[in-house]
Design an enzyme around this catalytic site. Sequence first.
Site, short mmCIF file in Angstrom:
data_model
loop_
_atom_site.label_atom_id
_atom_site.label_comp_id
_atom_site.label_asym_id
_atom_site.label_seq_id
_atom_site.Cartn_x
_atom_site.Cartn_y
_atom_site.Cartn_z
N ASP A 1 4.63 24.17 -24.32
CA ASP A 1 4.75 23.75 -22.99
C ASP A 1 3.48 24.01 -22.28
O ASP A 1 2.87 25.10 -22.14
CB ASP A 1 5.71 24.56 -21.94
CG ASP A 1 6.24 23.99 -20.76
OD1 ASP A 1 5.28 23.11 -20.39
OD2 ASP A 1 7.28 24.07 -20.33
N ASP A 2 2.71 22.85 -22.06
CA ASP A 2 1.16 23.07 -21.54
C ASP A 2 0.19 23.59 -22.18
O ASP A 2 -0.85 23.87 -21.81
CB ASP A 2 1.47 23.70 -20.19
CG ASP A 2 2.19 23.05 -19.05
OD1 ASP A 2 2.72 22.20 -19.38
OD2 ASP A 2 2.04 23.58 -17.90
N CYS B 1 6.18 17.52 -17.86
CA CYS B 1 7.43 17.80 -18.67
C CYS B 1 8.45 17.10 -18.71
O CYS B 1 8.67 16.75 -19.86
CB CYS B 1 7.66 19.17 -18.04
SG CYS B 1 6.68 20.61 -17.74
N ARG C 1 9.33 14.98 -22.26
CA ARG C 1 10.62 15.12 -23.04
C ARG C 1 11.66 14.11 -23.00
O ARG C 1 12.17 13.72 -24.07
CB ARG C 1 11.10 16.55 -22.36
CG ARG C 1 10.50 17.67 -22.65
CD ARG C 1 10.43 18.84 -21.61
NE ARG C 1 9.67 19.59 -21.61
CZ ARG C 1 9.32 20.71 -22.21
NH1 ARG C 1 10.32 21.18 -23.09
NH2 ARG C 1 8.36 21.54 -22.16
N LYS D 1 13.37 25.45 -23.30
CA LYS D 1 13.52 24.80 -22.16
C LYS D 1 13.97 23.25 -22.12
O LYS D 1 13.35 22.49 -23.13
CB LYS D 1 12.16 24.64 -21.55
CG LYS D 1 12.14 24.11 -20.03
CD LYS D 1 11.15 24.03 -19.23
CE LYS D 1 9.86 23.05 -19.56
NZ LYS D 1 8.82 22.77 -18.54
N HIS E 1 15.02 20.74 -19.63
CA HIS E 1 14.39 20.12 -18.49
C HIS E 1 14.57 18.45 -18.37
O HIS E 1 13.65 17.49 -17.94
CB HIS E 1 12.87 20.23 -18.53
CG HIS E 1 11.97 20.36 -17.40
ND1 HIS E 1 10.69 20.64 -17.24
CD2 HIS E 1 12.41 20.15 -16.13
CE1 HIS E 1 10.31 20.46 -15.99
NE2 HIS E 1 11.28 20.35 -15.38
N SER F 1 11.50 24.17 -15.47
CA SER F 1 10.44 25.28 -15.72
C SER F 1 10.50 26.69 -15.33
O SER F 1 11.21 26.97 -14.35
CB SER F 1 9.32 24.44 -15.08
OG SER F 1 8.66 23.42 -15.73
N HIS G 1 3.44 27.72 -20.48
CA HIS G 1 3.60 27.08 -19.13
C HIS G 1 3.55 28.71 -18.03
O HIS G 1 4.13 29.48 -18.36
CB HIS G 1 5.07 26.70 -18.85
CG HIS G 1 5.10 25.96 -17.63
ND1 HIS G 1 5.22 26.52 -16.28
CD2 HIS G 1 5.35 24.48 -17.18
CE1 HIS G 1 5.37 25.77 -15.22
NE2 HIS G 1 5.45 24.32 -15.68
N ASP H 1 3.88 19.44 -24.73
CA ASP H 1 4.50 18.14 -24.05
C ASP H 1 3.42 17.56 -23.07
O ASP H 1 3.65 16.45 -22.84
CB ASP H 1 5.76 18.68 -23.01
CG ASP H 1 5.29 19.76 -22.08
OD1 ASP H 1 4.24 20.45 -22.18
OD2 ASP H 1 5.98 20.24 -21.26
N ASN H 2 2.28 18.12 -23.01
CA ASN H 2 1.28 17.55 -22.20
C ASN H 2 0.17 18.53 -22.04
O ASN H 2 0.12 19.82 -22.92
CB ASN H 2 1.74 17.28 -20.74
CG ASN H 2 2.43 18.48 -20.21
OD1 ASN H 2 3.55 18.42 -19.82
ND2 ASN H 2 1.81 19.36 -19.80
N LYS I 1 -3.27 18.70 -17.88
CA LYS I 1 -1.80 18.27 -17.33
C LYS I 1 -1.84 17.24 -16.03
O LYS I 1 -2.91 17.57 -15.24
CB LYS I 1 -0.92 19.38 -16.96
CG LYS I 1 0.61 19.06 -16.58
CD LYS I 1 1.23 20.64 -16.56
CE LYS I 1 2.71 20.29 -16.02
NZ LYS I 1 3.40 21.50 -16.03
#
Length: 286
Positions: A21-22, A61, A65, A114, A116, A139, A204, A256-257, A277
Amino acid sequence: VGMGLVQGADRPPNVVIFLMDDLGYSDIGCFGSKDIRTPNMDKMAAEGMRLTDFYVAQAVCSASRAALMTGCYANRVNMQGALNHTSQSGLAVEEVLLPEVCKSRGYATAIFGKWHLGTIEKFHPMKQGFDEYLGIPYSNDNSKYHPSLASVMPPLPLYDGEKVVELDPDQSQFTRRFTERAVGFIEKNKDQPFFLYVPQVMPHVPIFASERFKDRSGKGLYVDVVEELDWSVGEIFAALKRAGVDDNTMVLLFSDNGPFLSYGTHAGHAQPFREGKLTTFEGGVR
């Protein structure tokens, strides 16, 4: 990705997806990081493939996904931005999701991390093709740790299956707990094909490392956090090997990004690319 996916295998290959995540493009060794030690992720690249032109569908996010789970552009399935505790939308139950495709082929399926992609009951991951779930619905900053809305945020729920088992759980234990459940899932399902989705909560913001990794790197908390994620990858690969299924398992790892650059030292890096992001520059989507 193991190269031992032989044509005549007795059963279809297992699939493991690590989604960070991130995490930034250059936050792991094989993509240029000089500070963060990621031997397990680097080994994946050395023994498999490093995809240097891999793009996510959007630099945020939930939308990213949604594309992964459906194979559709996020806007096509009415998903954009990042959902929160007030969101009434999610991935429509009519959509065919990756775990549902796997289940139709006889796979056991699990998500640890996660989700989301919808908070209300009909969007719960176990109603969308997953047999097992341990994780959070949105998140980790959608909680008492939010930088500007902490006072109005509800406690962060941790789900085990369809039940909330803890409120505001110790976030420093997330990486370890999701890893342990993933290892148990592999052990339990080694005799049938399985789809294991590990969308880690870290890195994240807010970022946390467990006691074992906090301050270990000497290079700051963000480095500690990513090195613990690398430990997790190693533990799951070791479980695949112990179960005797590593030669018939396809493993993918991506973010994810791009990095959440406004958080400074608590965010990653996307060099040599621009921005991160929430932008459509390379650092956001590559």
